[in-house]
Every structure is written in C-alpha cells, then in structure tokens.
Motif scaffolding. Structure first.
Motif, mmCIF file in Angstrom:
data_model
loop_
_atom_site.group_PDB
_atom_site.id
_atom_site.type_symbol
_atom_site.label_atom_id
_atom_site.label_comp_id
_atom_site.label_asym_id
_atom_site.label_seq_id
_atom_site.Cartn_x
_atom_site.Cartn_y
_atom_site.Cartn_z
ATOM 1 N N ARG A 122 -5.634 8.782 4.967
ATOM 2 C CA ARG A 122 -4.745 9.904 4.685
ATOM 3 C C ARG A 122 -3.299 9.408 4.561
ATOM 4 O O ARG A 122 -2.592 9.299 5.552
ATOM 5 N N GLY A 123 -2.916 9.040 3.360
ATOM 6 C CA GLY A 123 -1.522 8.702 3.102
ATOM 7 C C GLY A 123 -1.040 7.444 3.797
ATOM 8 O O GLY A 123 0.041 7.420 4.389
ATOM 9 N N VAL A 124 -1.808 6.380 3.696
ATOM 10 C CA VAL A 124 -1.448 5.121 4.355
ATOM 11 C C VAL A 124 -0.386 4.387 3.540
ATOM 12 O O VAL A 124 -0.512 4.212 2.323
ATOM 13 N N ILE A 167 -10.995 -1.474 0.579
ATOM 14 C CA ILE A 167 -10.064 -1.303 -0.541
ATOM 15 C C ILE A 167 -9.228 -2.566 -0.736
ATOM 16 O O ILE A 167 -9.034 -3.023 -1.865
ATOM 17 N N LEU A 168 -8.755 -3.163 0.375
ATOM 18 C CA LEU A 168 -8.009 -4.425 0.261
ATOM 19 C C LEU A 168 -8.851 -5.499 -0.428
ATOM 20 O O LEU A 168 -8.328 -6.299 -1.207
ATOM 21 N N GLY A 169 -10.148 -5.502 -0.127
ATOM 22 C CA GLY A 169 -11.037 -6.511 -0.697
ATOM 23 C C GLY A 169 -11.560 -6.171 -2.073
ATOM 24 O O GLY A 169 -12.421 -6.883 -2.610
ATOM 25 N N CYS A 170 -11.063 -5.074 -2.663
ATOM 26 C CA CYS A 170 -11.493 -4.633 -3.998
ATOM 27 C C CYS A 170 -12.987 -4.334 -4.043
ATOM 28 O O CYS A 170 -13.641 -4.486 -5.086
ATOM 29 N N LEU A 171 -13.532 -3.912 -2.892
ATOM 30 C CA LEU A 171 -14.928 -3.491 -2.815
ATOM 31 C C LEU A 171 -15.062 -1.985 -2.993
ATOM 32 O O LEU A 171 -16.166 -1.474 -3.174
ATOM 33 N N ASP A 172 -13.952 -1.279 -2.913
ATOM 34 C CA ASP A 172 -13.924 0.173 -3.072
ATOM 35 C C ASP A 172 -12.584 0.548 -3.702
ATOM 36 O O ASP A 172 -11.631 -0.241 -3.684
ATOM 37 N N ARG A 173 -12.519 1.739 -4.256
ATOM 38 C CA ARG A 173 -11.300 2.212 -4.899
ATOM 39 C C ARG A 173 -10.716 3.386 -4.112
ATOM 40 O O ARG A 173 -11.469 4.203 -3.572
ATOM 41 N N PRO A 174 -9.409 3.509 -4.055
ATOM 42 C CA PRO A 174 -8.821 4.679 -3.399
ATOM 43 C C PRO A 174 -8.996 5.936 -4.245
ATOM 44 O O PRO A 174 -9.133 5.854 -5.476
ATOM 45 N N ILE A 206 0.858 -1.174 0.000
ATOM 46 C CA ILE A 206 0.000 0.000 0.000
ATOM 47 C C ILE A 206 0.896 1.225 0.000
ATOM 48 O O ILE A 206 1.751 1.381 0.876
ATOM 49 N N ARG A 207 0.714 2.093 -0.978
ATOM 50 C CA ARG A 207 1.577 3.258 -1.117
ATOM 51 C C ARG A 207 0.756 4.545 -1.169
ATOM 52 O O ARG A 207 -0.070 4.728 -2.069
ATOM 53 N N SER A 208 0.965 5.402 -0.178
ATOM 54 C CA SER A 208 0.348 6.745 -0.136
ATOM 55 C C SER A 208 -1.144 6.681 -0.442
ATOM 56 O O SER A 208 -1.666 7.451 -1.263
ATOM 57 N N LEU A 209 -1.842 5.769 0.238
ATOM 58 C CA LEU A 209 -3.258 5.537 -0.041
ATOM 59 C C LEU A 209 -4.120 6.611 0.628
ATOM 60 O O LEU A 209 -4.025 6.854 1.829
ATOM 61 N N ASN A 210 -4.958 7.238 -0.179
ATOM 62 C CA ASN A 210 -5.903 8.241 0.306
ATOM 63 C C ASN A 210 -7.304 7.885 -0.163
ATOM 64 O O ASN A 210 -7.486 7.413 -1.289
ATOM 65 N N LYS A 211 -8.282 8.138 0.697
ATOM 66 C CA LYS A 211 -9.674 7.950 0.322
ATOM 67 C C LYS A 211 -10.508 9.074 0.910
ATOM 68 O O LYS A 211 -10.467 9.325 2.121
ATOM 69 N N TYR A 212 -11.249 9.767 0.019
ATOM 70 C CA TYR A 212 -12.109 10.866 0.447
ATOM 71 C C TYR A 212 -13.537 10.587 -0.002
ATOM 72 O O TYR A 212 -13.764 10.074 -1.095
ATOM 73 N N TYR A 213 -14.483 10.917 0.851
ATOM 74 C CA TYR A 213 -15.895 10.828 0.507
ATOM 75 C C TYR A 213 -16.483 12.232 0.466
ATOM 76 O O TYR A 213 -16.172 13.078 1.317
ATOM 77 N N THR A 214 -17.329 12.485 -0.525
ATOM 78 C CA THR A 214 -17.977 13.781 -0.646
ATOM 79 C C THR A 214 -19.406 13.679 -0.132
ATOM 80 O O THR A 214 -20.191 12.846 -0.595
#
Length: 260
Positions: free
Chosen positions: A37-39, A65-72, A19-27
């Motif tokens: 935030r940058g995992v 995200i690990l389970g490919c159920l969501d995208r970063p 996992i490199r610089s993983l970010n996930k934001y929800y609007t």
C-alpha cells in the motif's frame, strides 16, 4: 578472503533502487486483497539492507517485485535508472538473468548435478560457451570458499555448503543486486554466521544486497533495517555499527571449543 572494492564508498552516493508509490493487490474471487500500500523506498549502491516484518506484512511480495518475478498494480520500480514496470516479459527475464542474483532459503539446487554444474546453470540460458561457464563458476565457488567441493552433489554437502553453492550461483552472472530470501532460515547459528560473513565480504566489494529475514540477530549484521507491516513501510532504521560476522564467528568457534 574477499578483498574490498576501493570504489565502494564512492558508489554508495548513487541510487540503485527507487520505489515510488508502489501498490500491489490480489483478487481472490470477489475480494481484493492489498499486499502493498503505497510503498516508497530508495536503496543506494553498495547498501546491505534487511527487510523485516511479520507474516503477511508484504515483504515477500515486495521482494518478488524487486526480483522482477511479479508486477506492481500501481507505482514505479526503477532499477539502475531504468523503469522496469512497463517492460515486456522477455525484457524482465533479461533483467533477472543479467542484473539480479537470487538466494533462497531452500537452496533450490538440482540434486543430480554437481556444485559446479549448479553454479553454471544461469550462464547456460545466457548462451555462454562451456569454457567460459566453467571458468566463471570456478571463480564464484572460490569466492565462497568451496573450490574443493566443486564436483560434489548437494546431498554430499552440508546445509551451509549448499547455501554457499547457492550464493556462488547468484554471483556467477556478475549481477548488480543480490536478493536473499531468508538465506539462514534452515541453518544452525554457527553456519548462519558463516553465511553472513560471506554476505558482508561481498558487500565490502560494493555488492548491493537486500535480505529478507524474520531474525533480529541476522538483521543486526546489515547496515539498514526496513520494517514492513500491513503492506506499508512503518520504519526505516540505519544501523551505523553492524555486527561483524567474522568476529562473531571467531567468538562462537572459541566458545564451542571450550565446551565439554
């Protein structure tokens, strides 16, 4: 008893997850809510890792995200040397079906189907013959000591037995990675130990397991504890001497027998 994989130690030198610089934001309306935030994280082949943290820490988003159920939103997720971030929905579905086994807190079994049929379900979508599906499901149920309950429906099984069916279902596609989301959350202490015994035995065969838990005593059975807070990894702790669930189960059983 599940026999150990003699090659498990050698396999641990290779990286399963990067996992490199993983970010996930929800609007949400006009508000942008950061979940990750940058995992940065690496998990080796054959590791047994606990993901911990308070509610809202980002651990559930991370597991999705690990389970490919969501995208970063940004960053990279590499599984077995392949970047999955840019895959199509069809390709992600193939990864979920072929490489990842899921275990949920609520079991997610279909109540009108037998244990055997529930375990076979992931193979139905893989267009595998009925005979092969049945053979694989029987092997998976045997691994979790439930061969004798193959024809029982979920409501005819205890909570622990239902979770073991769910574990068998996660194994039936021979995945390279097991993701377990609070697998002992709905179980009593004795049954939780039974589940952790099975998980440790699967890990001894070389299975990579990532387990979300809020229970410190459950995390003590894992080899590593990764702590999330506010969307970041704030601690990554090796546990060189995890508790042995089989030994603890024997002690727990002995204590129950001497109580009046």
């Amino acid at each position: 008893m599940i026999e150990a994989d003699p090659q498990a130690t050698q396999k641990k030198s290779a990286t399963r997850i990067q996992i490199r610089s993983l970010n996930k934001y929800y609007t949400m309306g006009r508000t942008v809510v950061p979940a990750l935030r940058g995992v940065n994280l690496e998990i080796k082949h054959g590791e047994f890792v606990a993901i911990m943290g308070p509610s809202g820490s980002g651990k559930s988003t991370f597991m999705n995200i690990l389970g490919c159920l969501d995208r970063p939103t940004r960053g990279e997720y590499i599984l077995d040397g392949v970047s999955v971030g840019q895959m199509s929905n069809t390709e992600l579905a193939d990864v979920r079906n072929q490489k990842i086994g899921f275990i949920f807190q609520s079991f997610n079994l279909l109540r009108w189907m037998s244990a055997q049929a529930n375990v076979e379900l992931p193979l139905v979508y893989a267009s595998i013959s009925k005979e092969e599906r049945q053979a694989r499901a029987k092997r998976a149920l045997s691994l979790v000591d439930l061969s004798s309950r193959a024809n029982h429906r979920p409501m005819e099984l205890s909570g622990g037995q239902q979770q073991r069916v769910a574990i068998a279902r996660s194994l039936v596609t021979s995945p390279s990675l097991i993701l377990a989301d609070e697998p002992t959350g709905n179980l009593d202490s004795h049954t939780s130990l039974e589940i952790m015994r099975i998980m440790q035995e699967l890990n001894a065969r070389g299975m990579t397991i990532v387990l979300v838990t809020h229970e410190q005593d459950i995390a003590d059975y894992c080899q590593r504890k990764v702590i999330f807070r506010d969307g970041r990894v704030v601690d990554d702790l090796a546990n060189p001497q995890p508790l042995n669930a089989r030994e603890q189960l024997s002690k727990h059983t002995a204590t129950e027998q001497v109580q009046p």
